[in-house]
Design an enzyme around this catalytic site. Structure first.
Site, PDB file in Angstrom:
ATOM      1  N   SER A   8      -4.414   9.555  -5.298  1.00 25.91           N
ATOM      2  CA  SER A   8      -3.698   8.757  -6.298  1.00 25.91           C
ATOM      3  C   SER A   8      -3.364   7.388  -5.731  1.00 25.91           C
ATOM      4  O   SER A   8      -3.568   7.119  -4.540  1.00 25.91           O
ATOM      5  CB  SER A   8      -2.401   9.465  -6.743  1.00 25.91           C
ATOM      6  OG  SER A   8      -1.502   9.576  -5.654  1.00 25.91           O
ATOM      7  N   TYR A 143      11.426   5.199   7.647  1.00 30.55           N
ATOM      8  CA  TYR A 143      10.256   4.678   6.941  1.00 30.55           C
ATOM      9  C   TYR A 143       9.874   3.302   7.480  1.00 30.55           C
ATOM     10  O   TYR A 143       8.709   3.057   7.828  1.00 30.55           O
ATOM     11  CB  TYR A 143      10.552   4.595   5.445  1.00 30.55           C
ATOM     12  CG  TYR A 143       9.456   3.974   4.624  1.00 30.55           C
ATOM     13  CD1 TYR A 143       8.393   4.741   4.165  1.00 30.55           C
ATOM     14  CD2 TYR A 143       9.486   2.618   4.287  1.00 30.55           C
ATOM     15  CE1 TYR A 143       7.380   4.172   3.402  1.00 30.55           C
ATOM     16  CE2 TYR A 143       8.484   2.046   3.533  1.00 30.55           C
ATOM     17  CZ  TYR A 143       7.435   2.824   3.093  1.00 30.55           C
ATOM     18  OH  TYR A 143       6.427   2.251   2.342  1.00 30.55           O
ATOM     19  N   THR A 178       2.805   2.972  -8.146  1.00 30.55           N
ATOM     20  CA  THR A 178       2.208   4.270  -7.828  1.00 30.55           C
ATOM     21  C   THR A 178       3.263   5.335  -8.115  1.00 30.55           C
ATOM     22  O   THR A 178       4.375   5.027  -8.553  1.00 30.55           O
ATOM     23  CB  THR A 178       1.785   4.347  -6.353  1.00 30.55           C
ATOM     24  OG1 THR A 178       2.955   4.402  -5.523  1.00 30.55           O
ATOM     25  CG2 THR A 178       0.931   3.148  -5.947  1.00 30.55           C
TER      26      THR A 178
END
Length: 226
Positions: A8, A143, A178
């Protein structure tokens, strides 16, 4: 062409780009159903497509992928997750998986695949990083650190392998349309973040290809971010 996180978003956009050029594309991800759906979406493009199911947040998954892939000409390390949590609130296993997936696991994958490119004297490595590599992020320290890690590795890798005909780029987008944020429970960002700060997966692919043509090792899609 091997694409991690290929079912994806940015990964699938890279897959479509390469498949339309007639390249053999291998999509890598954890979700078999999502991989098969992505595979089906590429039907009708000139390139061949195959899938590999592997959990790249674990060392065993990365080693499985390395052993499954030979003669890789293009490696796109795109697999990623995001999270938003105060310091100390994430369970250690979750931090370990996140940081391996987007940090040490990326390095190990490249270390396993790039020597073959060196032997064949040619290849391309795309590491999908993030603007977070340069920007402190509240509640997203692991992250941001992982993205800084992989971006730094890309720069060092390029210094070593450019003479062997291998191009390396770390593409560092900001907000991209996304399902990454939705999976992390951050649906509100679609309304909160100004429209001009968003880009499409196809924009990321285009910027990465432009950077490769110009031998730029780090690229940041979007004028606002640059």
């Amino acid at each position: 062409v091997v694409i991690t996180g290929g079912s994806s978003g940015i990964g699938l956009a890279f897959a479509r780009h390469h498949s339309e050029l007639g390249h053999k594309v291998t999509l890598v991800g954890r979700d078999v159903d999502a991989l098969e759906e992505a595979h089906a979406s590429l039907h009708g493009t000139p390139g061949e497509c195959s899938v590999i199911s592997a959990d790249l947040s674990e060392a065993e998954g990365v080693e499985q992928l390395i052993s499954s892939c030979t003669d890789v000409d293009v490696l796109i390390a795109n697999a990623g997750v995001t999270s938003a949590a105060e310091t100390g609130s994430l369970p250690r296993p979750e931090i370990d998986r996140l940081t391996y997936l987007m940090g040490a696991g990326v390095v190990r994958l490249c270390e396993g695949v790039v020597p073959g490119m060196v032997t064949r004297r040619g290849g391309t490595v795309v590491i999908v990083s993030s603007i977070a590599a340069f920007t402190p992020m509240r509640k997203s320290g692991p992250y941001a650190a992982s993205k800084a890690f992989s971006t730094s590795y890309a720069k060092s890798l390029s210094l070593e392998v450019a003479a062997h005909g291998i191009n390396v780029v770390a593409v560092c987008p900001g907000y991209v349309h996304t399902n990454l944020h939705a999976r992390a429970g951050l649906h509100h960002l679609e309304q909160k973040v100004p429209r001009f700060l968003w880009c499409s997966p196809e924009d990321v692919v285009e910027e990465a290809q432009r950077a490769l043509r110009r031998n730029r090792v780090v690229c940041v899609p979007g004028r606002a971010y640059r």
